[in-house]
Every structure is written in C-alpha cells, then in structure tokens.
Motif scaffolding. Structure first.
Motif, PDB file in Angstrom:
ATOM      1  N   ARG A 118       0.827  -1.210   0.000  1.00  0.00           N
ATOM      2  CA  ARG A 118       0.000   0.000   0.000  1.00  0.00           C
ATOM      3  C   ARG A 118       0.861   1.260   0.000  1.00  0.00           C
ATOM      4  O   ARG A 118       0.451   2.296  -0.512  1.00  0.00           O
ATOM      5  CB  ARG A 118      -0.949   0.010   1.185  1.00  0.00           C
ATOM      6  N   ASP A 119       2.073   1.147   0.567  1.00  0.00           N
ATOM      7  CA  ASP A 119       2.862   2.360   0.795  1.00  0.00           C
ATOM      8  C   ASP A 119       3.334   3.030  -0.493  1.00  0.00           C
ATOM      9  O   ASP A 119       2.985   4.160  -0.781  1.00  0.00           O
ATOM     10  CB  ASP A 119       4.065   2.043   1.687  1.00  0.00           C
ATOM     11  N   TRP A 172      -5.721  -0.433   7.084  1.00  0.00           N
ATOM     12  CA  TRP A 172      -4.640   0.544   6.894  1.00  0.00           C
ATOM     13  C   TRP A 172      -3.774   0.671   8.146  1.00  0.00           C
ATOM     14  O   TRP A 172      -2.565   0.885   8.064  1.00  0.00           O
ATOM     15  CB  TRP A 172      -5.244   1.909   6.522  1.00  0.00           C
ATOM     16  N   ASN A 173      -4.427   0.555   9.289  1.00  0.00           N
ATOM     17  CA  ASN A 173      -3.705   0.728  10.546  1.00  0.00           C
ATOM     18  C   ASN A 173      -3.021  -0.585  10.923  1.00  0.00           C
ATOM     19  O   ASN A 173      -3.644  -1.508  11.429  1.00  0.00           O
ATOM     20  CB  ASN A 173      -4.695   1.140  11.628  1.00  0.00           C
ATOM     21  N   ASP A 174      -1.724  -0.635  10.677  1.00  0.00           N
ATOM     22  CA  ASP A 174      -0.944  -1.844  10.965  1.00  0.00           C
ATOM     23  C   ASP A 174      -1.041  -2.256  12.429  1.00  0.00           C
ATOM     24  O   ASP A 174      -0.891  -3.428  12.760  1.00  0.00           O
ATOM     25  CB  ASP A 174       0.538  -1.590  10.664  1.00  0.00           C
ATOM     26  N   GLY A 175      -1.240  -1.274  13.304  1.00  0.00           N
ATOM     27  CA  GLY A 175      -1.237  -1.536  14.739  1.00  0.00           C
ATOM     28  C   GLY A 175      -2.519  -2.197  15.235  1.00  0.00           C
ATOM     29  O   GLY A 175      -2.608  -2.596  16.389  1.00  0.00           O
ATOM     30  N   GLU A 178       0.679   5.598  16.230  1.00  0.00           N
ATOM     31  CA  GLU A 178      -0.742   5.337  15.989  1.00  0.00           C
ATOM     32  C   GLU A 178      -1.588   5.421  17.262  1.00  0.00           C
ATOM     33  O   GLU A 178      -2.798   5.391  17.199  1.00  0.00           O
ATOM     34  CB  GLU A 178      -0.935   3.949  15.352  1.00  0.00           C
ATOM     35  N   TYR A 206      -1.068  11.148  13.391  1.00  0.00           N
ATOM     36  CA  TYR A 206      -0.395  10.284  12.439  1.00  0.00           C
ATOM     37  C   TYR A 206      -0.512  11.046  11.125  1.00  0.00           C
ATOM     38  O   TYR A 206      -1.588  11.144  10.544  1.00  0.00           O
ATOM     39  CB  TYR A 206      -1.057   8.902  12.390  1.00  0.00           C
TER      40      TYR A 206
HETATM   41  C1  GLC Z   1       3.059   2.685   8.464  1.00  0.00           C
HETATM   42  C2  GLC Z   1       2.944   1.661   7.373  1.00  0.00           C
HETATM   43  C3  GLC Z   1       1.696   1.889   6.546  1.00  0.00           C
HETATM   44  C4  GLC Z   1       0.492   1.919   7.457  1.00  0.00           C
HETATM   45  C5  GLC Z   1       0.661   2.990   8.518  1.00  0.00           C
HETATM   46  C6  GLC Z   1      -0.447   3.014   9.533  1.00  0.00           C
HETATM   47  O1  GLC Z   1       3.299   3.938   7.942  1.00  0.00           O
HETATM   48  O2  GLC Z   1       4.075   1.699   6.546  1.00  0.00           O
HETATM   49  O3  GLC Z   1       1.568   0.890   5.596  1.00  0.00           O
HETATM   50  O4  GLC Z   1      -0.665   2.128   6.691  1.00  0.00           O
HETATM   51  O5  GLC Z   1       1.849   2.757   9.222  1.00  0.00           O
HETATM   52  O6  GLC Z   1      -0.397   1.943  10.412  1.00  0.00           O
END
Ligand code: GLC
Length: 788
Positions: free
Chosen positions: A365-366, A481-484, A630, A635
């Motif tokens: 996605r980046d 989208w939120n990796d966390g 996050e 962010y």
């Molecule tokens: C980082 C990751 C991205 C993600 C974002 C939010 O920037 O590279 O892919 O969407 O964190 O967690």
C-alpha cells in the motif's frame, strides 16, 4: 547575502526554498538528507553520520550504521590532522565534535554540503550520488586561510557492512569479509563470501555477496587501513583513535580483520592555497576490479564530477518543476514546489529508508500511494509503480503485504486493505490521465498465470467482497490501513468500518471503470454491493455521534463512546466524508465530532483518548506509549486525509488545520517539534504524551505525497474527477490570488485563482458552466481563470 527564509535557532531556507541551511550540528534530533538515484543511496545527518546502500538499505547496506538517534555516531567520516601541531579534528562534526569557527550543512535536492572552518582552514565537502551509477562522490575543497603553511593528513573512515549484517551477529559476519588495497590506483576494495539471501537453489547462507565495494581518492594514498583494531586501538573510540594520535595507518588488509576502510592522504598547503580532492565510495556488480576501474574512470577528475553534480541538479530541477504554485504563503509554496515532492521521490520511492526506519522493502500500500506524486510530474512513473505492485499479486487476488527487492521474499497475510490500493491507484491514474489503455496491459501474477491490469484490479475487489461478515460489513482480518490494529480480527470475525468506507468509494469508482470497459454486469454488481455496504455501515457502524472504527472478533466495538479508551478514531470519520459513505444527516455529525475531539494544536489526532494499557484484542497500537505514533498522536498520513475531509465539507478552518502540522511552521518552535522543518514527519505526539507536540519518524512517511495532495486537491481545491478537473478552492481569506501550473491529461493547465466575490471559470477565455474543466482543444498550455 543570501535571503534567509523561516529562520529558526538551527537553520533556514535559502535559494527561494530550494536549499535548507543548518547552522549547527547540534539540532534537537539528527536532521537528515536522503539522497538516491533509485538504486544507490546515502542517508546523511547534519553531524555527518549516516550510511550508504545499494538497492535495499537493509539487505544491501554497504556501510555499517547503528540506529542511535541520540549519539548519532555511526557514519563515514574524514579526519584532518595537523602534523605539526599534532592535533586533529573531523569534517563534518562527528566523531571528534570540535568547536568549529564556522559550521553549515546545506541540503539540496540530490546533494549535501558541509562547510566548516577550524584553525583557519576552510573545508567544503559536497556529497552526491551520480544519476546512473552505483556510487557516491565526495568533493572536498580545502582552503588554507592562515598566514602559515599547513602540513596536513586526511584520514577517511568507514566500516564495511556489505549486505545484511545485524550488529548482534557482527563477529559471525566479519569472518566472511575480505579487503584489499590497490596502492597504485588509490583504492581499497572489499568483498564478502556470505550473503543472507537465498541462492538459486533456495539455500540460505550459501551465497557470495554479489558485489565488490570500493573506496577511492584522486590523490596518492600514503597509507591505508583495513583493520578497525589498528585504526581505533583496543578499548579506544572514534573520538581519539590510535591512528590519529600516532598519525599513521598500518596497511593491514585481508580476511582476518574487523573490516573498515581508511585512506590517508598527505597534503601541504601554502597560505591562501586551495586544493580539491575527490573521493568515492560504491559497489559494483561481481567480483571484478575491472568494473571498479571502469566506474572510477567516469568520475576521476574535477570536471567530470562537477558535470555529474550539475546533471543531478538539473534532473531534480526538471522533475520538480512539473508542478508549480504561487500563493500568499511562501511556506506553502516551498513545501509544495520542492520538498514534499523531493521527499516522496528520493526518500519514499527510491531510497525507501531514513533514520527512524531502516527500510528497503516495498510496502504494497505504501509505495503505491506515494507514487501519486508522479501523477503531477510524470504519470508514466505512476503506471510503472502500478505494474510493479500488480506483479506482487497472487492469482486469487491476494497481494504481498510487503516484499524485498533482491531476495524477492514477500509476506502474504490477512491484512485486508492492501490489495484495494491497486484499484484505488488505477482509478486515480485514470482520472488524472484519461489513459485507459493501461487497463489492457498484461501483468503476471506472482504465483501463476497472468491477467490484464483490469483483471488484477477486479480480482482484488472481488476477494474483498467475499470477505464480509454475516451482517454485511468487511472483515478486518489482521488489520487494515492501521498496521497496529493487528489483533482485531485474527479469528476471522472482526469487522472494519473504515475499510467499509474505503471499499465503498472503490466500488463506485470501479463500477464507472467497468462501465467504460463494457463490463456492465460487473458495474451493476459493484453498485449493488456498494449500496448494501452503505446501509450496513450506517446501520451498524453509527455510534450516535460518530462512526465506530471496527468490531473485534467478539463483537465489541473499537472507537465507540462505550469504550474506555480509544473512543473515537479519525479515519472512520474522514473517509465517511471523503467517500460519501455517510448518510447525509450523519455526515455533519461525524464531522463535528472529529472536529470537537480530534482536532488539536498540532494536527488531527488518529484517535482519542490514547490507550494507556495494552489491549491484546486490538493489537500493538495499544502497546505504544500513550500519544505516540498510531496510539493517539497526529499520524501525519491520516492527518492529511482529515484535511481533505475538512476541505470537502468546505469548512473555513481548512487552512488552519492544514497549517497546524505544516513542518515549516512547526519548525519555528524547533525545540518542541525537534524534527526537520523541510520534510514531513510520520507522527507528532498527542496530548496524552509527556511530549505533546514532539515530531518523530521523519522522512520515511506516506504523508509526503498525501500532504502534497491535501495542499493541492484540498486547499487549492483542484481535484481530478471523471468529468475533468474540478475547481473548488479552500484558500484562506487573505489569499487574493493563486497561480498554479499543473499537468492534467497530457496538458499543462495554468490556473489563476482570484478573489472577486463571484464564482466563475473562464477556460481559454470562455466562460464555462459549472466548476469542472476538461479542455479538448489543441492548445497547450491551457489558461484557466477562476474567480471566487
Ligand atoms: C506505516 C505503514 C503503513 C500503514 C501505517 C499506519 O506507515 O508503513 O503501511 O498504513 O503505518 O499503520
């Protein structure tokens, strides 16, 4: 005297914003430049520390670097020794940290210059990476401004890394490195007989590093060194290494050392005499000294390297000038004309690494999102990025979350949004270029078979449409989208409202694409599913005053007023507005709530309040310190979407919100903000952090491109749509005129926005109806006058 723009305690812009000058090596955190030609790259801070790499900063780093942002003491250095006085210092500041008479670090596009003066000797060190070759050049100018003659020795210093060598494995790795010195031709070279990349048979730890690294100077080398122990001396350090105290190197090279490279050059300077030295460092393919010498031949004179530097400057000048804006706020112009584009291209797309994150991989996605920057400059490059990512999709629609160039290893997982960024980008590309031919381009899948770009896109969408909960909401999987948020849906039941908003927009836009492709059933099907999705979002995702962010596997909401922490999330509101997945009566309320709870002094918070204890059912975002990244900070990436939402609802505060996290303005309070004023940072601590307002994770952030888009499509309101370029400015009251030069569908649009009290658009002198322009005539550039 150069004009100083936005000067703070530590630096200022000059050259109309094209250069940033740092006045001291002691900035609140290292301020860096990321220089890359798309293959070879260097990351360098104002202390002179940093590293070099080829293709992949983690798998193929040429020099060693420790991620220590407090000491910032790993790098490639040059020491100067006054042989009469028996004193020495370093240029730039690290490692010796002398109290210079003068210091300046100047960052430009594709180069960094360090100017220092000590003991009446001026040094000017220019570093850059030529456009096409895998090396860096250091041009060192020395001027003796003293009345006395100088008898100096220069010592370079760097530690070889050669591939991927984690520091906790240093003793293992160093036994595979071998170093040599070619005295006749003034260069050290080094190889490594092990690389942690699988070989052709897929075996690990059974492959040579595919390159030979070299370090050269255009002067006779009196002595050289390959041994760290000989250079530093046991139990000593780089501040006062044995080699400098004794003024000598030992010519120790071979297969048995802790490997470094140091070249010693002896120089005598008369009063007022000036000398220019050229150093290089690089890595050529194969085990071949011939390849080294071929490349040295291209960059071995002052004329040749000056020409190469000129070419780099020209390339950036040409590339960045594709888009141009002039407003009443020079900070807006500096960011959008230069630095955001440079950051997105040099940092995010080419180098893919920085200081807070040592990277090298591609995130599915980046870099797709980042490549939107090229829609404004050279859309073919956006398409190249689309093709590259499509190649990392499986024939069942899944995609790699990330993958490594060189090793080609990737990670397939259940993170649910990744694949959808492919159609998202294709839609953005089509709206900007009207070049529908790309849909026919055939791209292989990573596992087997191939398909058109169109097919790649609908496979991604169709897979996402299968992954729905019984009540009609998209499953979040291992995060969106939120990796966390990596634990919300691991059992396969958790749902994501944000993903619903995101998918809704894609379904509607892609039904337009399908229609154009005469794929009418699909178009109808997507519209139908979009309608159902909107109903489900508004039925189950509405919390009374705002949208819930997600539901855990056990059905509990995240981002609801019923939650103790993390009551409201930004993206669940901003995307409801951006994609119109909010029902009309809810849109306004969602907006008011995001404004009330999330818009704070230093930008819109990702969520509020921050989590104070880890929540294993949500994921690692709750494990960050409160207010950090996050977990309830700004962010920046998401903050940009919030700006776009503010602009979409036409709230007058748009510019205020945009400005609240503009690096240049935040940089006017640099001790609080800490990070670079010339590029965006990934995050700013939120109110639940002890350091509310502190920036972090600068450079390597998806916000570079999105902040640009927030400025151009949000604040200036020049928005590519299917119908053409929609003009709906959100500029501040005191801007009475704006000039923009923008590429759209193969033509340059010169747009003049003027405050006249009545909305009217004149295209090529003729008044048009509505707010959208789409010029079909032969002229290029096209003139557009917009009165507002
Ligand atoms: C980082 C990751 C991205 C993600 C974002 C939010 O920037 O590279 O892919 O969407 O964190 O967690």
């Amino acid at each position: 005297m150069k004009e100083k723009l936005f000067e703070n305690k530590y630096g200022y812009f000059t050259e109309n914003g094209k250069e940033y000058v740092i006045k001291t090596p002691q900035t609140p955190k290292p301020w860096i430049n990321v220089i890359s030609n798309g293959d070879y790259g260097i990351v360098i801070s104002n202390t002179g520390s940093g590293y070099s790499f080829r293709t992949h900063a983690s798998l193929n780093r040429i020099t060693r670097w420790n991620q220590d942002l407090i000491k910032d003491d790993f790098g490639k250095y040059i020491y100067v020794r006054d042989n009469k006085k028996k004193i020495f210092w370093s240029i730039p500041w690290k490692p010796v940290c002398s109290d210079y008479e003068n210091f300046e670090a100047i960052y430009g596009f594709g180069y960094s210059i360090f100017k220092t003066k000590y003991y009446n000797i001026t040094f000017e060190l220019t570093l850059f990476v030529p456009l096409k070759d895998p090396l860096e050049i250091w041009i060192l100018k020395i001027i003796n401004e003293d009345k006395k003659k100088k008898d100096l020795s220069l010592f370079t210093y760097l530690e070889w890394n050669l591939g991927s060598a984690p520091d906790w494995h240093r003793e293992f790795h160093r036994t595979f490195i071998e170093t040599y010195f070619n005295k006749e031709k003034n260069y050290i070279y080094s190889r490594k007989r092990l690389w942690e990349i699988p070989n052709e048979k897929g075996e690990h730890w059974n492959k040579d590093w595919d390159y030979t690294a070299f370090h050269w100077v255009n002067y006779p080398v009196s002595e050289a060194e390959g041994s760290k122990e000989e250079f530093i001396g046991m139990y000593r350090d780089l501040v006062s290494p044995k080699a400098l105290i004794e003024g000598r190197l030992t010519n120790t090279f071979g297969k048995w050392e802790d490997d470094i490279a140091s070249l010693k050059i002896d120089i005598k300077l008369d009063p007022c005499e000036e000398k220019i030295l050229i150093f290089s460092l690089g890595a050529v393919k194969n085990n071949s000294e011939e390849n080294i010498e071929k490349i040295l031949e291209k960059y071995n004179t002052k004329e040749k390297v000056e020409k190469a530097l000129g070419d780099v400057k020209k390339m950036w000048e040409d590339l960045l000038s594709g888009f141009y804006v002039e407003t009443k706020d020079p900070a807006f112009d500096i960011m959008n004309n230069y630095w955001l584009k440079y950051q997105a291209i040099s940092g995010r797309l080419w180098a893919r690494t920085a200081y807070y994150q040592l990277g090298g991989a591609y995130g599915f996605r980046d870099q797709l999102q980042d490549s939107q920057i090229f829609l404004y400059l050279d859309p073919k490059k956006t398409f190249d990025q689309i093709k590259l990512h499509a190649k990392h999709q499986f024939s069942d629609g899944y995609v790699y979350h990330w993958w490594h160039p060189i090793s080609k290893i990737g990670h397939r997982n259940e993170i649910s949004d990744n694949r959808l960024w492919l159609p998202f980008l294709v839609i953005r590309y089509l709206k900007n270029t009207d070049d529908w031919s790309i849909l026919k381009e055939i791209i292989p899948y990573i596992d087997s078979g191939e398909g058109t770009i169109y097919e790649h896109c609908y496979k991604a969408i169709d897979l996402s449409l299968k992954k729905f909960s019984p009540r009609g909401l998209p499953l979040i999987g291992n995060g969106d989208w939120n990796d966390g948020m990596n634990a919300v849906g691991t059992e396969g039941k958790g749902e994501s409202i944000w993903l619903g908003h995101f998918l809704y927009g894609i379904l509607l836009d892609f039904s337009y694409v399908a229609e154009k492709e005469k794929d009418f059933d699909r178009a109808e099907y997507y519209r139908e599913r979009a309608k159902e999705l909107k109903e489900a979002i508004n039925k189950y995702g509405w919390d009374g005053e705002w949208y819930i962010r997600a539901f855990k596997d056990n059905g509990e909401p995240i981002g609801s007023k019923s939650c103790e922490e993390g009551k409201i999330f930004l993206n669940a509101q901003s995307w409801a507005i951006l994609n119109d997945s909010a029902e009309e009566n809810k849109k306004e309320k969602a907006y008011e709530s995001m404004k009330k709870y999330l818009f704070r002094e230093y930008g819109p918070l990702l969520l509020y309040p921050a989590y104070t204890k880890p929540n294993p059912q949500i994921g690692y975002l709750t494990r960050y310190a409160p207010g950090v990244r996050e977990n309830g900070g700004l962010y920046t990436h998401a903050g940009c979407w919030a700006v776009l939402a503010v602009c979409k609802v036409k709230d007058k505060i748009a510019y205020e919100i945009y400005k609240s996290f503009m690096p240049i303005y935040r940089g006017m309070n640099p001790d609080l903000y800490q990070v670079e004023p010339y590029v965006t940072c990934g995050n700013v601590d939120g109110p639940d952090s002890k350091y509310f307002g502190r920036g972090g994770w600068s450079w390597y952030t998806g916000s570079a491109t999105w902040y640009f888009i927030a400025g151009i499509e949000g604040i200036l309101g020049i928005i590519p749509t299917w119908e053409g370029l929609k003009i709906s400015p959100n500029i501040p009251e005191n801007w009475d005129e704006v000039k923009v030069k923008r590429l759209f569908r193969g033509k340059i649009y010169e747009i003049y926005i003027r405050r006249k009290g009545k909305f009217e658009i004149f295209l090529d002198g003729k008044k048009i109806n509505g707010d959208t322009i789409n010029y079909q005539g032969p002229k290029n550039p096209v003139f557009v006058e917009v009165n507002i």
